[in-house]
Enzyme design. Structure first.
Site, short mmCIF file in Angstrom:
data_model
loop_
_atom_site.label_atom_id
_atom_site.label_comp_id
_atom_site.label_asym_id
_atom_site.label_seq_id
_atom_site.Cartn_x
_atom_site.Cartn_y
_atom_site.Cartn_z
NE ARG A 104 -2.61 -0.17 3.55
CZ ARG A 104 -3.49 0.23 4.47
NH1 ARG A 104 -4.78 0.09 4.23
NH2 ARG A 104 -3.10 0.75 5.60
CB THR A 108 -2.88 6.99 -2.11
OG1 THR A 108 -2.11 5.81 -2.46
CG2 THR A 108 -2.22 8.22 -2.68
CG ASP A 200 2.86 -3.03 8.44
OD1 ASP A 200 3.16 -4.21 8.11
OD2 ASP A 200 2.86 -2.11 7.63
CG ASP A 203 6.53 -3.21 9.41
OD1 ASP A 203 7.31 -3.57 8.51
OD2 ASP A 203 6.04 -2.07 9.47
C1 PRP Z 1 -0.91 -5.04 4.22
C2 PRP Z 1 -1.66 -6.35 4.29
C3 PRP Z 1 -2.50 -6.32 3.05
C4 PRP Z 1 -2.83 -4.85 2.92
C5 PRP Z 1 -4.24 -4.63 3.38
O1 PRP Z 1 0.15 -5.11 3.35
O2 PRP Z 1 -0.83 -7.46 4.38
O3 PRP Z 1 -1.84 -6.78 1.89
O4 PRP Z 1 -1.91 -4.14 3.77
O5 PRP Z 1 -4.64 -3.32 3.18
P1 PRP Z 1 -5.76 -2.93 2.12
O6 PRP Z 1 -6.90 -3.86 2.34
O7 PRP Z 1 -6.08 -1.51 2.49
O8 PRP Z 1 -5.18 -3.04 0.75
P2 PRP Z 1 1.18 -3.89 3.17
O9 PRP Z 1 0.71 -2.99 2.09
O10 PRP Z 1 1.45 -3.28 4.50
O11 PRP Z 1 2.47 -4.62 2.60
P3 PRP Z 1 3.44 -5.67 3.33
O12 PRP Z 1 2.67 -6.94 3.54
O13 PRP Z 1 4.56 -5.83 2.36
O14 PRP Z 1 3.89 -5.07 4.64
N1 URA Z 2 -2.27 -3.44 6.64
C1 URA Z 2 -1.84 -3.89 7.84
O1 URA Z 2 -0.83 -4.61 7.93
N2 URA Z 2 -2.53 -3.53 8.94
C2 URA Z 2 -3.63 -2.77 8.88
O2 URA Z 2 -4.24 -2.49 9.93
C3 URA Z 2 -4.06 -2.31 7.63
C4 URA Z 2 -3.37 -2.67 6.53
#
Ligand code: PRP
Ligand code: URA
Length: 209
Positions: A104, A108, A200, A203
């Site tokens: 994400r 945005t 997150d 993380d």
């Molecule tokens: C997180 C999570 C989803 C997304 C959900 O990933 O694992 O993929 O956010 O959010 P959304 O429903 O608003 O799209 P992130 O973008 O943090 O990436 P990462 O797994 O690489 O940390």
């Molecule tokens: N992605 C995450 O990892 N946590 C949240 O709460 C939302 C999006």
């Protein structure tokens, strides 16, 4: 409209509460996520078709049920979805694994795709998309778009925590995809994080913050 299954089980509720705790270690977080993914797979695969097969026990010949229909594909949304793959594979070891990378944008909250590699025969498989978090729904919607473009007809989405906003968006965009959620939370905050959520997920799995 798709089916939304919210798990209602004391073991899952207990494990998620530990995961939510900010003091839980990355190691415990990873282990609990894998365990919950395994428990959820039991239910997600409930409607897999069975066929009759003749076998011989030490006592006699008999006709028994074995898995028949489509084979399974598991597609984690990178990164955090990786934390659920082994849980699924423990119950469905023959499943093939594809990967879709998207993150994400921090400003945005829109998903940005950076990777896609699916099994060559993916269109013949039933695909379970896994990601711990369904927040706005943008990442899941984008991942499922790519999987459908690859010809897959039968898709399920499995996540740990979902916000009502994400469930609504995913159902609207992909009304044919059943959604399996370990716990439905209250809402999104101004940064589009799930409340109360667990922070997150990527993380916390990988210790990157
Ligand atoms: C997180 C999570 C989803 C997304 C959900 O990933 O694992 O993929 O956010 O959010 P959304 O429903 O608003 O799209 P992130 O973008 O943090 O990436 P990462 O797994 O690489 O940390
Ligand atoms: N992605 C995450 O990892 N946590 C949240 O709460 C939302 C999006």
């Amino acid at each position: 409209m798709s089916k939304v299954v919210v798990f209602d089980h004391p073991l899952i509720a207990h494990k998620i509460s530990i995961m939510r705790n900010v003091n839980t270690t990355n190691k415990d977080f990873r282990e609990l996520l894998e365990e919950i993914a395994m428990l959820m797979t039991y239910e997600v695969t409930r409607d897999l078709p069975l066929v009759d097969k003749e076998i011989e026990t030490p006592i006699c010949k008999t006709t028994q049920k074995v898995l028949g229909g489509r084979q399974i594909g598991v597609v984690p949304i990178l990164r955090a979805g990786l934390g659920m793959v082994n849980g699924v594979l423990k119950l469905v070891p023959a499943a093939k694994v594809g990967h879709i990378g998207c993150y994400r944008d921090e400003e945005t909250a829109k998903p940005i795709k950076y990777y896609c590699k699916l099994p060559v025969d993916v269109e013949q498989r039933e695909v379970i998309v896994v990601d711990p978090m369904l927040a706005t729904g943008g990442s899941a919607i984008m991942a499922i778009n790519f999987i459908k473009e690859a010809g897959v007809k039968n898709i399920k989405f499995m996540c740990l925590i979902a916000a009502p906003e994400g469930i609504e968006a995913l159902q609207k965009e992909h009304p044919d995809v059943d959604i399996f959620i370990a716990c439905k939370d209250e809402r999104l905050n101004e940064q589009n994080y799930i409340v109360p959520g667990l922070g997150d997920a990527g993380d916390r799995i990988f210790g990157t913050k």
